[in-house]
Motif scaffolding. Structure first.
Motif, mmCIF file in Angstrom:
data_model
loop_
_atom_site.group_PDB
_atom_site.id
_atom_site.type_symbol
_atom_site.label_atom_id
_atom_site.label_comp_id
_atom_site.label_asym_id
_atom_site.label_seq_id
_atom_site.Cartn_x
_atom_site.Cartn_y
_atom_site.Cartn_z
ATOM 1 N N CYS A 154 5.797 -32.736 32.499
ATOM 2 C CA CYS A 154 4.438 -32.288 32.810
ATOM 3 C C CYS A 154 3.505 -32.479 31.623
ATOM 4 C CB CYS A 154 4.458 -30.811 33.222
ATOM 5 S SG CYS A 154 5.124 -30.509 34.876
ATOM 6 N N HIS A 155 3.958 -32.123 30.449
ATOM 7 C CA HIS A 155 3.108 -32.277 29.270
ATOM 8 C C HIS A 155 2.807 -33.739 28.980
ATOM 9 C CE1 HIS A 155 3.597 -28.070 27.243
ATOM 10 N NE2 HIS A 155 3.032 -28.015 28.430
ATOM 11 N N THR A 156 3.742 -34.612 29.296
ATOM 12 C CA THR A 156 3.494 -36.046 29.125
ATOM 13 C C THR A 156 2.329 -36.504 29.985
ATOM 14 O OG1 THR A 156 5.810 -36.467 28.596
ATOM 15 C CG2 THR A 156 4.524 -38.341 29.361
ATOM 16 N N ARG A 157 2.149 -35.850 31.133
ATOM 17 C CA ARG A 157 1.075 -36.214 32.070
ATOM 18 C C ARG A 157 -0.134 -35.292 31.969
ATOM 19 N NH1 ARG A 157 2.461 -39.618 36.443
ATOM 20 N NH2 ARG A 157 4.618 -40.383 36.390
ATOM 21 N N GLY A 158 -0.153 -34.396 31.001
ATOM 22 C CA GLY A 158 -1.297 -33.509 30.830
ATOM 23 C C GLY A 158 -1.357 -32.366 31.814
ATOM 24 N N VAL A 159 -0.209 -31.977 32.379
ATOM 25 C CA VAL A 159 -0.128 -30.883 33.341
ATOM 26 C C VAL A 159 0.414 -29.639 32.635
ATOM 27 C CG1 VAL A 159 0.942 -30.090 35.490
ATOM 28 C CG2 VAL A 159 0.227 -32.484 35.253
ATOM 29 N N HIS A 160 -0.210 -28.495 32.856
ATOM 30 C CA HIS A 160 0.247 -27.246 32.249
ATOM 31 C C HIS A 160 1.524 -26.761 32.941
ATOM 32 C CE1 HIS A 160 -3.544 -27.183 30.184
ATOM 33 N NE2 HIS A 160 -4.243 -27.020 31.304
ATOM 34 N N THR A 161 2.213 -25.835 32.265
ATOM 35 C CA THR A 161 3.446 -25.280 32.825
ATOM 36 C C THR A 161 3.435 -23.761 32.766
ATOM 37 O OG1 THR A 161 4.527 -25.508 30.667
ATOM 38 C CG2 THR A 161 4.832 -27.306 32.259
ATOM 39 N N VAL A 162 4.045 -23.147 33.781
ATOM 40 C CA VAL A 162 4.044 -21.690 33.935
ATOM 41 C C VAL A 162 5.456 -21.227 34.289
ATOM 42 C CG1 VAL A 162 3.221 -19.777 35.366
ATOM 43 C CG2 VAL A 162 1.636 -21.591 34.680
ATOM 44 N N ALA A 163 5.933 -20.198 33.602
ATOM 45 C CA ALA A 163 7.208 -19.573 33.945
ATOM 46 C C ALA A 163 6.942 -18.182 34.501
ATOM 47 C CB ALA A 163 8.114 -19.484 32.724
ATOM 48 N N VAL A 164 7.441 -17.919 35.710
ATOM 49 C CA VAL A 164 7.383 -16.586 36.302
ATOM 50 C C VAL A 164 8.798 -16.032 36.203
ATOM 51 C CG1 VAL A 164 6.827 -15.232 38.343
ATOM 52 C CG2 VAL A 164 5.520 -17.301 37.819
ATOM 53 N N THR A 165 8.999 -15.042 35.360
ATOM 54 C CA THR A 165 10.342 -14.696 34.917
ATOM 55 C C THR A 165 10.496 -13.208 34.669
ATOM 56 O OG1 THR A 165 11.938 -15.059 33.114
ATOM 57 C CG2 THR A 165 9.605 -15.240 32.554
ATOM 58 N N ALA A 166 11.738 -12.751 34.708
ATOM 59 C CA ALA A 166 12.054 -11.377 34.336
ATOM 60 C C ALA A 166 12.266 -11.236 32.835
ATOM 61 C CB ALA A 166 13.301 -10.894 35.085
ATOM 62 N N GLY A 167 12.229 -12.354 32.112
ATOM 63 C CA GLY A 167 12.354 -12.292 30.664
ATOM 64 C C GLY A 167 13.749 -11.987 30.163
ATOM 65 N N TYR A 168 14.767 -12.156 31.028
ATOM 66 C CA TYR A 168 16.142 -11.824 30.654
ATOM 67 C C TYR A 168 16.829 -13.076 30.139
ATOM 68 C CZ TYR A 168 19.794 -8.261 30.817
ATOM 69 O OH TYR A 168 20.732 -7.295 30.485
ATOM 70 N N ILE A 169 16.572 -13.383 28.873
ATOM 71 C CA ILE A 169 17.075 -14.598 28.250
ATOM 72 C C ILE A 169 17.541 -14.266 26.840
ATOM 73 C CG2 ILE A 169 14.785 -15.263 27.426
ATOM 74 C CD1 ILE A 169 15.584 -18.201 27.951
ATOM 75 N N SER A 170 18.542 -14.980 26.365
ATOM 76 C CA SER A 170 19.098 -14.682 25.050
ATOM 77 C C SER A 170 18.246 -15.309 23.948
ATOM 78 C CB SER A 170 20.526 -15.217 24.953
ATOM 79 O OG SER A 170 20.514 -16.634 24.913
ATOM 80 N N PRO A 171 18.282 -14.727 22.752
ATOM 81 C CA PRO A 171 17.574 -15.341 21.626
ATOM 82 C C PRO A 171 18.034 -16.771 21.355
ATOM 83 C CG PRO A 171 18.164 -13.078 21.090
ATOM 84 C CD PRO A 171 18.848 -13.407 22.394
ATOM 85 N N ALA A 172 19.287 -17.076 21.660
ATOM 86 C CA ALA A 172 19.814 -18.415 21.395
ATOM 87 C C ALA A 172 19.135 -19.483 22.232
ATOM 88 C CB ALA A 172 21.327 -18.439 21.657
ATOM 89 N N ALA A 173 18.620 -19.107 23.405
ATOM 90 C CA ALA A 173 18.062 -20.092 24.335
ATOM 91 C C ALA A 173 16.549 -20.060 24.438
ATOM 92 C CB ALA A 173 18.669 -19.881 25.726
ATOM 93 N N ARG A 174 15.915 -18.958 24.076
ATOM 94 C CA ARG A 174 14.513 -18.804 24.455
ATOM 95 C C ARG A 174 13.565 -19.753 23.722
ATOM 96 N NH1 ARG A 174 14.112 -12.614 22.311
ATOM 97 N NH2 ARG A 174 14.103 -13.044 20.066
ATOM 98 N N ALA A 175 13.842 -20.086 22.471
ATOM 99 C CA ALA A 175 12.927 -20.989 21.762
ATOM 100 C C ALA A 175 12.859 -22.341 22.452
ATOM 101 C CB ALA A 175 13.359 -21.147 20.305
ATOM 102 N N GLU A 176 14.006 -22.868 22.875
ATOM 103 C CA GLU A 176 14.014 -24.155 23.561
ATOM 104 C C GLU A 176 13.425 -24.032 24.959
ATOM 105 O OE1 GLU A 176 17.036 -27.916 24.463
ATOM 106 O OE2 GLU A 176 17.818 -26.060 23.585
ATOM 107 N N PHE A 177 13.731 -22.933 25.636
ATOM 108 C CA PHE A 177 13.209 -22.750 26.989
ATOM 109 C C PHE A 177 11.687 -22.703 26.998
ATOM 110 C CE2 PHE A 177 11.738 -19.924 30.415
ATOM 111 C CZ PHE A 177 12.250 -20.588 31.522
ATOM 112 N N TYR A 178 11.093 -22.008 26.038
ATOM 113 C CA TYR A 178 9.642 -21.806 26.037
ATOM 114 C C TYR A 178 8.878 -22.856 25.238
ATOM 115 C CZ TYR A 178 10.069 -17.271 28.337
ATOM 116 O OH TYR A 178 10.319 -16.275 29.239
ATOM 117 N N ALA A 179 9.571 -23.837 24.673
ATOM 118 C CA ALA A 179 8.901 -24.802 23.798
ATOM 119 C C ALA A 179 7.764 -25.532 24.492
ATOM 120 C CB ALA A 179 9.921 -25.806 23.255
ATOM 121 N N ASP A 180 7.906 -25.836 25.783
ATOM 122 C CA ASP A 180 6.869 -26.557 26.516
ATOM 123 C C ASP A 180 6.317 -25.744 27.676
ATOM 124 O OD1 ASP A 180 6.543 -29.462 25.444
ATOM 125 O OD2 ASP A 180 8.693 -29.087 25.385
ATOM 126 N N ILE A 181 6.375 -24.424 27.560
ATOM 127 C CA ILE A 181 5.776 -23.521 28.544
ATOM 128 C C ILE A 181 4.413 -23.073 28.004
ATOM 129 C CG2 ILE A 181 5.972 -21.317 29.724
ATOM 130 C CD1 ILE A 181 7.935 -23.373 30.762
#
Length: 366
Positions: A154-181
């Protein structure tokens, strides 16, 4: 049956490690599921097969729709724009009140009738004029690899991204998950660990940790939603404690949405949320010092309207998902006093409105 296209369903999963007893531990979320061969995690879509962890829903969706961004709900992220929404199956929480339980709790992969590769989704968003793509309906944390790849496309095409989430994610994964959100609506289900344990099978602390990290360590625009369930999480004391925590840890400008519950899934013994409860919750949060507090799932023009934190004039007047009046310039500043509204804004044209348009991407070309 629709023709299946796109990437294979069994996709190598990330965020796991071996245990000394021969099991594999999933490190994606705080559940830390420990799996023997051929076992699935609590989300049901992440599975150990042989000596690897696989994601069974990569490239497979429960369906695509064009929605108003206000439905996510996001009131301070390009108001009036449209968003291409989709989800998969599975969830890492076990909410007894889940209102998308037929998707999030489905164990029937054949219900996932739409298939599309990440670039097909980004291309479709452009084609339909959607400003954003939302990962929603079920929690995108459980299909993180698919969401990440789609966000990059999406970012390659100039489209924004949205995550609708409960926020239940580990510190090990969240930086990569949210990098392009670009924006997230985090479902803060209550301000009580007892509620989380009894009604969601999870815990409160990891969600609060995610919210603090998002606000202070990322560039993601954050809004919060709490579904008010009569007699479960709607006491004035709990609402005041929640608002005080948000003010102290996140500041006064993070929007907070209180939405109405209706009986569903395994929680059918509670009545729908009275509108008066939503209004009281909004008043408590505003009296605490939060600037932008909204009511949802009801017709409430006052509770749906965005007010200037500087001079108090109504800036965006809403009735549910419809925008009735808009008084911001292209930089998101109040037309009366010039105070900049917290959020992301641009040129406001004709709003998308309350429409919901189902679309099929199964034969889309990237």
């Amino acid at each position: 049956m629709r023709e299946r296209v796109g990437p294979p369903a069994d996709y190598p999963a990330r965020w796991w490690h071996w245990l000394d007893d021969g099991r594999i531990q999933c490190d994606l979320c705080p559940r830390e599921c420990k799996l023997h061969a051929d076992q699935r995690g609590a989300c049901f879509v992440r599975e150990r097969r042989g000596d690897a962890m696989l994601l069974s829903t990569y490239g497979r969706s429960s369906g695509f729709c064009i929605d108003p961004i206000e439905k996510k709900p996001l009131n301070h992220f390009y108001p009036g724009s449209s968003v291409l929404s989709f989800g998969t199956a599975g969830c890492n929480l076990a909410c007894k009140f889940c209102q998308n339980w037929d998707i999030s709790k489905s164990r029937d992969m054949d219900r996932l009738m739409d298939q599309a590769a990440p670039d097909q989704i980004a291309s479709a968003a452009q084609r339909y004029g959607a400003a954003s793509v939302a990962f929603t309906y079920n929690d995108p944390v459980v299909f993180a690899e698919y969401a990440i790849d789609t966000a990059v496309a999406c970012h390659t095409r100039g489209v924004h991204t949205v995550a609708v989430t409960a926020g239940y994610i580990s510190p090990a994964a969240r930086a990569e998950f949210y990098a392009d959100i670009d924006a997230a609506n985090v479902d803060l289900k209550a301000f009580s660990d007892d509620f989380y344990v009894r009604l969601t099978g999870a815990h409160l602390a990891p969600v609060l940790d995610t919210l603090v990290w998002l606000h202070h360590e990322s560039k993601v625009w954050v809004e919060i939603t709490t579904l008010l369930i009569p007699g479960a999480n709607d006491s004035p004391a709990e609402l005041a404690a929640m608002a005080d925590w948000i003010l102290r840890e996140l500041g006064p400008d993070v929007p907070l949405h209180f939405t109405a519950f209706h009986p569903d899934f395994k929680l059918t013994d509670r009545p729908p949320t009275p509108p008066a409860t939503l209004s009281l919750a909004r008043r408590i949060a505003r009296d605490t010092g939060l600037h932008h507090v909204y009511t949802g799932n009801v017709h409430d023009s006052e509770g749906g309207t965005t007010y200037c934190s500087g001079c108090g004039v109504p800036l965006i007047v809403r009735d549910w998902y419809n925008i009735l009046d808009y008084r911001l310039d292209d930089q998101g500043c109040c037309s009366a006093c010039g105070t900049r509204l917290a959020g992301h804004f641009g040129k406001f044209e004709k709003p998308f409105g309350a429409r919901r348009i189902p679309v099929h991407l199964g034969t889309a070309q990237g």
